[in-house]
Design an enzyme around this catalytic site. Structure first.
Site, PDB file in Angstrom:
ATOM      1  N   GLU A 200      -9.920   5.207  -4.923  1.00  0.00           N
ATOM      2  CA  GLU A 200     -11.157   4.521  -5.273  1.00  0.00           C
ATOM      3  C   GLU A 200     -12.352   5.427  -5.034  1.00  0.00           C
ATOM      4  O   GLU A 200     -12.330   6.279  -4.131  1.00  0.00           O
ATOM      5  CB  GLU A 200     -11.361   3.272  -4.404  1.00  0.00           C
ATOM      6  CG  GLU A 200     -10.472   2.114  -4.709  1.00  0.00           C
ATOM      7  CD  GLU A 200     -10.776   0.934  -3.806  1.00  0.00           C
ATOM      8  OE1 GLU A 200     -11.586   1.089  -2.864  1.00  0.00           O
ATOM      9  OE2 GLU A 200     -10.204  -0.142  -4.036  1.00  0.00           O
ATOM     10  N   ARG A 297      -3.836 -15.194   3.146  1.00  0.00           N
ATOM     11  CA  ARG A 297      -3.521 -15.792   4.446  1.00  0.00           C
ATOM     12  C   ARG A 297      -4.831 -16.166   5.126  1.00  0.00           C
ATOM     13  O   ARG A 297      -5.920 -15.891   4.613  1.00  0.00           O
ATOM     14  CB  ARG A 297      -2.773 -14.789   5.329  1.00  0.00           C
ATOM     15  CG  ARG A 297      -3.523 -13.469   5.481  1.00  0.00           C
ATOM     16  CD  ARG A 297      -2.886 -12.541   6.494  1.00  0.00           C
ATOM     17  NE  ARG A 297      -3.408 -11.195   6.443  1.00  0.00           N
ATOM     18  CZ  ARG A 297      -4.561 -10.795   6.951  1.00  0.00           C
ATOM     19  NH1 ARG A 297      -5.360 -11.670   7.533  1.00  0.00           N
ATOM     20  NH2 ARG A 297      -4.955  -9.538   6.864  1.00  0.00           N
TER      21      ARG A 297
END
Length: 622
Positions: A200, A297
């Site tokens: 990135e 989560r």
């Protein structure tokens, strides 16, 4: 509604889930390794099952043992917490195949978002903005190097299956890329069993903004606003807060809408977090925030969202898993006040934040705040698991008030003989730039000189401490081995003794200090640090791992990952000799000076104890 719940996790998050389950009238079952048998979460559960030895791969990560425990105890559902198996699609499927309720994201969503490259492609298709980079299948070093060159430095190499800062390296120049890639791939393979990476563009002035999302089985998805997790060290979050400082209504709407769109793209159910990277060089703007990843989560930092919304996110998880609709509609959710959370770690900032393990002879937290902790006084910090001792969580009407409350809370932590980052947290939360909201992910590195406690105190503070604590002994400082308060040496000092605790006033600012006898040692606790009045015991002493004769000692118990020299090799000062790993952290051992490897006591894969001699370097002739 679920009637019994097995918690496939340990420590702080297990206690957190038990607390809500008890409030809801749900029976709880803990699973634990043998070394965790005396932990608070095991006692607090209604039932408990030992599932193996200390290493997580032989206990908490063994799916069959957890499912067997659920069957043996009659559990109806399994909550995975965070970490361990919480984002394991195969485990989610196995739980449901066993006829149990999975209190987590659907396996399909976990898979869709589990690999960063595939997730970004999915987000692009859904119209969610993503960071520029390379997410291709060609993983050859030459091709990855070429892609990094094309994107332009600095870049981030990130493990495709990564998370929590593991398998991530920043590369500033082309000549650094090869070594960084190898290190990243090795760490990714060890942590996730997958050495693939993506690249990135590294964002200058980056802010880490994340949005809490929640979906139910009826297809509704809402957001519970954003958190700012920009205060990080080595890509690990240190202080999190909600809402994000400097967030205007237009930018909040853009990022929260993008988060809901991302969750809907994978038919999301349960608690999740959409993480974004923001270019904050000109402030937060709707067109300068990009999707990074989704955590399928509950997050470690979920309490700050609970504090500003008044919602119990674990209760939401249980209700949604039971088939109920979301407890609140989007228009019923709002932000009230400000919340901050600091992660109190067992580590020693003054020696490079090395992990600190051992007994917790003293463990006192400040009153008047929320503390989520997995340990208690009289217990210990084990080398087998994450070194987080507790989360210090505060709420206040305004951000400056929350920061002041957090700084005060961290300064009043008392822990011994394990070392902590409490003083570091207190300094960070009270730093003028932090209080002003001038933060980004490089904040800690940039201000390390004023955040990390110094190795030695000023003479002024030594005198103040001696006068306050041992007023009848003019040379009392000589017995205060290691004590430091880290004030500037030219301050004028007035000392007052206000009974017990002591109050030392420096330039009108009070420093509160308490002294206690702990395990036979007289200690002074001040500003989050603990210092013995006499020479510390050998097993509690900190250090860099090197001694003057060229012997390098293990600064922590751990595993030898690599050995890069042999006896007789010539080495130069600063050359990497070997790498240790403990508590999810790699530590390179470097040559203290130019010389020759005279002794090599360890090999790759070996386990070592703290203080073990690893290698000895003799100085080069001349």
């Amino acid at each position: 509604m679920i009637k019994s719940l097995l918690i496939a996790n340990r420590g702080e998050i297990a206690r957190r889930i038990i607390r809500t389950a008890r409030k809801m009238g749900i029976r709880t079952i803990a699973v634990h390794s043998d070394v965790d048998s005396g932990m608070p979460f095991v006692r607090e559960a209604d039932d408990a099952v030992c599932i193996g030895p200390a290493p997580a791969r032989e206990s908490y990560l063994v799916q069959g043992k957890i499912l067997d425990a659920a069957k043996a105890t009659g559990a109806e559902a399994i909550h995975p917490g965070y970490g361990f198996l919480s984002e394991n699609a195969e485990f989610a499927e196995a739980v449901e195949a066993a006829g149990l309720v999975w209190v987590g994201a659907p396996a399909s969503s976990i898979r869709a978002m589990g690999l960063k490259d595939a997730a970004k492609k999915l987000m692009i298709a859904a119209g969610v903005p993503v960071t520029p980079g390379y997410m291709g299948d060609d993983q050859s070093p030459g091709h990855l190097q070429a892609e990094a060159d094309r994107i332009g430095y600095p870049v981030l190499i990130k493990a495709v299956a990564g998370g929590g800062g593991k398998g991530m390296r920043k590369v500033d120049a082309a000549q650094q890329f090869g070594d960084a890639l190898l290190s990243c791939q090795r760490e990714a393979a060890a942590s996730f069993g997958d050495d693939r990476v993506l690249i990135e563009k590294y964002i200058l002035g980056p802010r880490h903004i994340e949005v809490q999302v929640f979906g139910d089985k009826q297809g509704t998805v809402v957001h519970l606003f954003e958190r700012d997790c920009s205060l990080q060290r080595r890509h690990q979050k240190v202080i999190e807060e909600a809402p994000a400082p400097g967030m205007d209504s237009a930018t909040r709407a853009a990022v929260c809408d993008a988060a809901v769109k991302a969750a809907k793209a994978v038919d999301y159910v349960g608690a999740g977090t959409i993480e974004f990277i923001a270019d904050a060089s000109e402030g937060l703007r709707p067109d300068r925030i990009w999707f990074m990843e989704m955590n399928t989560r509950l997050q470690v930092e979920h309490p700050v969202t609970e504090m500003i919304t008044g919602q119990d996110l674990v209760e939401w998880q249980i209700r949604v898993a039971s088939g109920e609709p979301l407890p609140k509609r989007q228009e019923e959710l709002s932000i009230s006040g400000w919340a901050m959370e600091a992660r109190l770690y067992a580590e020693n900032p003054s020696v490079g934040f090395l992990p600190s393990t051992g007994p917790l002879d003293r463990l006192k937290f400040p009153r008047g705040i929320r503390v989520d902790s997995g340990v208690e006084e009289g217990g210990e910090v084990s080398p087998f698991y994450d070194p987080m001792i507790a989360k210090l969580i505060v709420a206040a009407p305004t951000r400056p008030a929350a920061a002041a409350k957090l700084a005060q809370a961290a300064s009043r932590v008392e822990v011994w003989p394990v070392r902590t980052n409490a003083a570091f947290l207190a300094r960070a939360a009270s730093d003028p730039d932090f209080v002003a909201g001038h933060i980004d992910t490089g904040f800690i590195e940039r201000h390390a000189d004023r955040l990390v406690p110094a190795a030695e105190p000023s003479e002024t503070i030594k005198q103040a401490a001696a006068r306050a604590l041992l007023p009848t002994a003019p040379d009392a400082w000589s017995t205060l081995a290691g004590f430091r308060a880290n004030a500037a040496p030219d301050r004028r000092v007035a000392v007052e003794i206000a009974g017990h605790p002591y109050l030392v006033t420096i330039d009108g600012a009070p420093i509160r200090a308490r002294d206690h006898i702990v395990a036979g040692e007289r200690l002074l606790f001040v500003d989050g640090e603990a210092w013995p009045f006499e020479t510390p015991r050998a097993d509690h002493a900190g250090g860099s791992g090197a001694v003057s004769d060229g012997a390098l000692l293990a600064p922590m118990p751990g595993k030898v990952i690599t050995v890069e020299v042999a006896e007789g090799d010539s080495v130069t000062k600063g050359q990497k000799l070997l790498v240790l790993e403990a508590m999810k952290m790699e530590q390179a051992m470097l040559a203290p000076f130019d010389g020759v490897v005279a002794e090599l006591k360890v090999g790759a894969g070996g386990q070592v104890s703290e203080g073990t001699m690893l290698v000895r370097v003799e100085k080069a002739d001349g």
